[in-house]
Design a protein around this motif. Structure first.
Motif, mmCIF file in Angstrom:
data_model
loop_
_atom_site.group_PDB
_atom_site.id
_atom_site.type_symbol
_atom_site.label_atom_id
_atom_site.label_comp_id
_atom_site.label_asym_id
_atom_site.label_seq_id
_atom_site.Cartn_x
_atom_site.Cartn_y
_atom_site.Cartn_z
ATOM 1 N N UNK A 897 -25.519 5.037 32.657
ATOM 2 C CA UNK A 897 -24.321 5.263 31.841
ATOM 3 C C UNK A 897 -24.675 5.911 30.504
ATOM 4 N N UNK A 898 -25.779 5.461 29.905
ATOM 5 C CA UNK A 898 -26.203 6.014 28.612
ATOM 6 C C UNK A 898 -26.587 7.480 28.751
ATOM 7 N N UNK A 899 -27.345 7.804 29.803
ATOM 8 C CA UNK A 899 -27.781 9.195 30.007
ATOM 9 C C UNK A 899 -26.585 10.100 30.307
ATOM 10 N N UNK A 900 -25.641 9.598 31.114
ATOM 11 C CA UNK A 900 -24.457 10.391 31.430
ATOM 12 C C UNK A 900 -23.609 10.620 30.167
ATOM 13 N N UNK A 901 -23.511 9.579 29.315
ATOM 14 C CA UNK A 901 -22.755 9.703 28.066
ATOM 15 C C UNK A 901 -23.394 10.752 27.155
ATOM 16 N N UNK A 902 -24.729 10.726 27.048
ATOM 17 C CA UNK A 902 -25.428 11.709 26.212
ATOM 18 C C UNK A 902 -25.254 13.117 26.770
ATOM 19 N N UNK A 903 -25.271 13.214 28.095
ATOM 20 C CA UNK A 903 -25.081 14.522 28.726
ATOM 21 C C UNK A 903 -23.680 15.062 28.435
ATOM 22 N N UNK A 904 -22.674 14.195 28.483
ATOM 23 C CA UNK A 904 -21.297 14.601 28.202
ATOM 24 C C UNK A 904 -21.130 15.051 26.749
ATOM 25 N N UNK A 905 -21.766 14.297 25.838
ATOM 26 C CA UNK A 905 -21.718 14.672 24.425
ATOM 27 C C UNK A 905 -22.357 16.037 24.203
ATOM 28 N N UNK A 906 -23.455 16.294 24.910
ATOM 29 C CA UNK A 906 -24.162 17.577 24.806
ATOM 30 C C UNK A 906 -23.256 18.720 25.267
ATOM 31 N N UNK A 907 -22.510 18.490 26.344
ATOM 32 C CA UNK A 907 -21.594 19.512 26.859
ATOM 33 C C UNK A 907 -20.473 19.783 25.853
ATOM 34 N N UNK A 908 -19.904 18.695 25.308
ATOM 35 C CA UNK A 908 -18.837 18.860 24.327
ATOM 36 C C UNK A 908 -19.313 19.607 23.093
#
Length: 953
Positions: A897-908
């Motif tokens: 969940x943490x890695x996916x959240x960081x990935x989403x933030x990176x995309x945004x």
């Protein structure tokens, strides 16, 4: 891409061989696997007047390198190459069947093998592997194909095989606190000199979170270097899987196993990590294992189990972990066994029955041991046997039998706990059963069935249903198995009966001797020689049964290697169990039970009576039988055979290769041999079945008849201290490197151990009740003794016989006692001659028999109850490991969940930046949002692609 290094300017590339012998010629790409084969170049022979045809194969080709393509778009060239090769073979002047042909059948077979090799290697290239080959510059010889797996192949196959790899996330392993922690720290301090000097993890309290490899989630893994992310054992395992599933059209070949079976290739093996000794100062894992584990000089050190697992794989690591735990558990049982033996030594002078037997004043005149030639004798002459019997036949052996039954349960429970601990640290928990490939023999039989069914039209046949071998196809194999196993068991019984006949006839022959010394030592001579003969028979039949079990399993045609191995193990164990213990069972439970009585003896042949137990009982003879067979098997079979046979095989193979290869000048001969040359000379690894089998049979000796031989655990311990280092040396120095196999347990061997442990309770109960004098002594002391002591016990166990009732022709000739003897004594509970029911079983006989059966039931139920209690008290999974597994699962979810959240933030962030750039009017290339997930932020703020696989956002 195919690079042909010819003998010109590029030919010097051969001289630039990797100094370590573990890489391709460029010294960069690792050799992950090696295929070896013998070739035989054919000189072109053709019809008179015809032009000399160009040879089909070139000897200058050295390297074949694939660009890692998937094979799409290359099927047409491959098919064309294959068709051209087949057409060239059929157009060759000299092929058998053509009138102008001069090609011998041997040459045609060699050409067929060469075409199969070429097709197989082309298929390997299409699978993405990279290949390097040796030049075939002699008329015949040995050649090697070296295989390298690039990153694309490794990552693809690791995902298919679901290989667990460490992620970036590390967490602290929670240790047990309180008293256990303190004791553990003290133990670690005390055993520090016994620890092997191998590199340890920097922080042993931290563990990487592991997850099955996935290219889409490659950002989870801590990939510092693609060349070292997968270790050598994992790389070779991946290549082996590709080799096993890559097929060729010739003979419907299903992978490397079929090609080796058809002699297309001689061998396929991964390389060792270099030499284990020598001038080279570079340390490698093989050399480290040799120095800290595989030498007799380090016998006192613990085994580096983690390094063994890393180098040889989990299956072999589990074997050595099991062997180490078994050897450690033998230490307390050996100490208790020595104490029991010393108790017998200390109490021998105070043992009243042996004193009465040795007392010359007690004139117990015994009946003759054989007809006509044997005289009456005094019981005091058997004094030495009686005193020796007390060393093993005393009340302490009952306690020791109970102790060993609980010891076996404790050992199995502790192994389950250790197995779970290793599964946790080796990431084997949750390991799925891998889909196994079919064995070549199974595929061949299936192909024959398909070809046969093509000629037989069947109605309502379902073509979509996958064809397989049914029980009716295997019925001939099952029938042969049943018949031959029954025959082998009868052969073992026949061998035991043959030894019995030898003992009877030899005892009778020695009793005829005019030499007094020969006659007095007849029993010792017969016992010793019979046991040695029995040992030789056991060793010979053991070797035969191992080969027979394998052959019987082959005609059953099991589908997978795992099924094949389990069936071989069951058959070999059944045959070797019967072979090893048949003679011991005879002495323990049958010898002396069917003798008859004076005047009515049972005869084997005319004039040869059934053999009796010694005056002190059969327990001493059982001890001799058990000790000689156990020690003989350990010394000769487990040690001498294990050392000598591999060396003889290696020498034979070397001589065969030297004889088969012509003595031609070769530019490569002057160079030092490479690692693949050195490994080819070694003995191929054939599995762990022989290693497990010898230890399981030893476990049977230690537990099944321990009541008769308390020193068995001690001799097993001494043997195993050598056995661990002997096996280690064999794996490191004598064998080719085995393929790594992931297993989470020891499989069927645990079930066999559990069965032996339960059987040992029953057998020891009967040994104490039936073979020893424990129950008769107990009954006499508490039921028949007038003063509650053992005085008069010998007289109580001897019955009377009227010598005038001996059959005619069986009376002793030239007897020294004949005129003075009216009654002789024999060991049994029977009515005296003056009783109305003379020579019938007395009341004491039935009372003792009842007590024996009652003891068996009581002993068995008591020990079984205690074993179940121990099993219940000791949990199979250690509490700390159970908590860590739960914690690891929860942490894995949080980490995702943490890695996916960081990935989403990176995309945004990237989208916001792109919008700002558009507003400012900056011209830049548009980047699709679908590929954002494949980027990560570098230290300088740029974005770097991880993989060509795109994740849909």
């Amino acid at each position: 891409i195919i690079n042909n290094y010819v003998d010109g300017a590029q030919g010097d590339a051969r001289d630039k061989a990797s100094p370590s012998g573990l890489h391709f010629r460029d010294s960069k790409r690792k050799v992950d696997y090696v295929l070896a084969y013998h070739y035989r170049r054919r000189l072109a022979r053709h019809a008179p007047g015809a032009a000399s045809p160009e040879p089909l194969h070139r000897s200058a080709s050295v390297a074949l390198v694939s660009n890692g393509g998937t094979g799409k778009g290359r099927a047409e060239p491959r098919q064309q190459q294959q068709d051209d090769g087949q057409r060239a073979l059929h157009e060759w002047p000299g092929l058998p069947g053509l009138p102008e042909g001069e090609l011998s059948p041997l040459d045609a077979l060699e050409e067929e093998k060469r075409l199969q090799r070429e097709e197989y290697e082309r298929n390997l290239l299409e699978a993405g592997l990279e290949i390097e080959k040796d030049p075939e510059n002699k008329s015949q010889g040995l050649s090697f194909v070296r295989i390298h797996a690039p990153w694309q192949v490794l990552s693809r196959e690791a995902e298919i095989l679901k290989i667990k790899m460490p992620t970036k996330k590390m967490y602290e392993i929670k240790e047990e606190g309180g008293m256990l922690k303190t004791l553990n720290e003290i133990w670690c301090k005390l055993t520090e000199p016994l620890q092997p000097q191998v590199p340890q993890q920097e922080n042993t309290k931290m563990k990487n979170l592991s997850y099955p490899f996935s290219r889409e989630k490659i950002y989870l893994y801590n990939i510092r270097d693609q060349n070292t992310f997968f270790d050598n054992a994992t790389r070779s395992r991946i290549v082996r899987e590709i080799l096993k599933r890559t097929s060729t059209k010739a003979r419907n070949s299903m992978g490397i196993g079929t090609l080796i079976a058809n002699n297309v290739y001689d061998a396929a093996y991964p390389l060792h990590d270099g030499e284990y000794e020598g001038q080279n100062e570079d340390m490698n894992e093989r050399k480290l294992l040799y120095q800290e584990w595989a030498r007799y000089g380090v016998f006192y050190k613990f085994q580096p189990i983690d390094l063994i697992r890393k180098y040889f794989g989990e299956k072999i690591g589990l074997y050595f972990a099991w062997l180490g735990l078994y050897t450690e558990f033998l230490i307390p049982s050996s100490v208790v066994g020595i104490i029991v033996f010393l108790y017998g030594c200390v109490t021998i002078e105070s043992d009243i029955p042996s004193k009465e037997m040795c007392d010359q004043r007690n004139a117990f005149t015994m009946c003759p041991l054989c007809d006509k030639f044997c005289d009456y004798w005094n019981l005091s002459s058997a004094c030495a046997t009686a005193r020796a019997s007390h060393l093993f036949d005393n009340p302490a052996t009952v306690f020791f039998s109970i102790f060993m039954a609980l010891w076996a349960t404790m050992f199995l429970e502790q192994w389950k706990r250790l197995q779970m601990r290793l599964s946790y640290f080796w990431d084997l928990s949750g390991l799925e059963e891998e889909e196994e490939h079919s064995r070549p023999e199974y595929e061949t039989k299936l192909l024959q069935k398909k070809l046969k069914n093509k000629n037989i039209p069947t109605e309502n046949s379902n073509e979509n249903e996958k064809e397989k071998l049914t029980w009716s196809d295997r019925m001939p194999g099952y029938a042969a198995n049943f018949g031959l196993i029954l025959f082998m068991i009868m052969l073992t019984f026949s061998a035991v009966f043959g030894v019995i006949v030898y003992r009877i006839t030899t005892a009778a022959a020695l009793s005829f001797s005019t030499n007094e010394t020969t006659r007095s030592n007849a029993r010792v001579t017969v016992t010793a020689t019979a046991v040695i003969i029995n040992l030789v028979v056991v060793l010979i039949l053991d070797e035969i049964y191992g080969a027979v079990a394998k052959w019987l399993t082959e005609i059953e045609i099991p589908k997978t290697e795992k099924t094949f191995e389990e069936r071989v193990v069951l058959k070999a164990f059944l045959l070797k169990f019967v072979n090893s213990y048949a003679s011991i069972f005879y002495v323990a439970f049958f010898k002396g039970r069917f003798v008859g009585r004076p005047g009515r003896y049972l005869y084997v042949f005319e004039g040869y009576r059934m053999e009796e137990c010694a005056p002190g009982g059969c327990l001493m003879e059982l001890c001799i039988q058990l000790s000689i067979i156990m020690l003989g098997k350990q010394l000769i079979q487990n040690n001498l055979f294990e050392i000598g046979i591999p060396k003889l095989k290696k020498l034979f193979r070397k001589l065969k290769d030297e004889r088969s290869e012509p003595k031609e000048m070769d530019s490569n001969q002057s160079k030092a041999p490479q690692q693949w040359d050195l490994d080819y000379i070694l003995e191929p690894f054939t599995g762990l079945t022989p290693e497990y089998m010898e230890m399981i049979i030893q476990f049977g000796f230690v537990t099944l008849f321990v009541a008769s031989f308390p020193l068995a655990p001690l001799f097993a311990l001494l043997n195993n201290i050598i056995e661990v280092r002997l096996d280690a040396k064999k794996f490191v120095t004598e064998l080719r490197r085995p393929d790594t196999v992931r297993e989470k347990d020891i499989g069927i061997w645990y079930n066999i151990l559990s069965c032996i442990g339960k059987l040992s309770v029953i057998i020891n109960a009967f040994v104490i009740a039936v073979t020893s004098d424990f129950i008769p002594r107990l009954m006499y002391q508490y039921a028949y003794s007038q003063n509650g002591t053992m005085h008069g016990f010998i007289n109580h166990t001897l019955s009377y016989f009227n010598v005038s009732q001996l059959k005619a022709g069986t009376q002793p000739e030239n007897s020294l006692f004949a005129q003075d003897v009216s009654f002789c004594r024999f060991k049994d509970y029977r009515e005296p001659p003056w009783s109305p029911q003379q020579y019938e079983f007395s009341k004491q006989y039935w009372a003792v028999l009842s007590a024996r059966l009652a003891f068996v039931i009581l002993f068995q139920n008591l020990v079984m109850f205690l074993s179940v209690l121990v099993d219940w008290l000791i949990p199979d999974i250690p509490k700390d490991i159970s908590e860590q597994i739960k914690k690891e699962k929860a942490m894995l979810v949080d980490f995702f969940l943490k890695e996916e959240h960081e990935k989403l933030k990176l995309i945004e962030t990237f989208i916001a930046r792109d919008k700002r750039k558009r507003r400012s009017g900056t011209k830049s290339k548009r980047t699709r949002a679908a590929s954002f997930s494949q980027y990560h932020r570098s230290p300088k703020g740029s974005f770097t692609s991880f993989s060509s696989q795109h994740t849909v956002v």
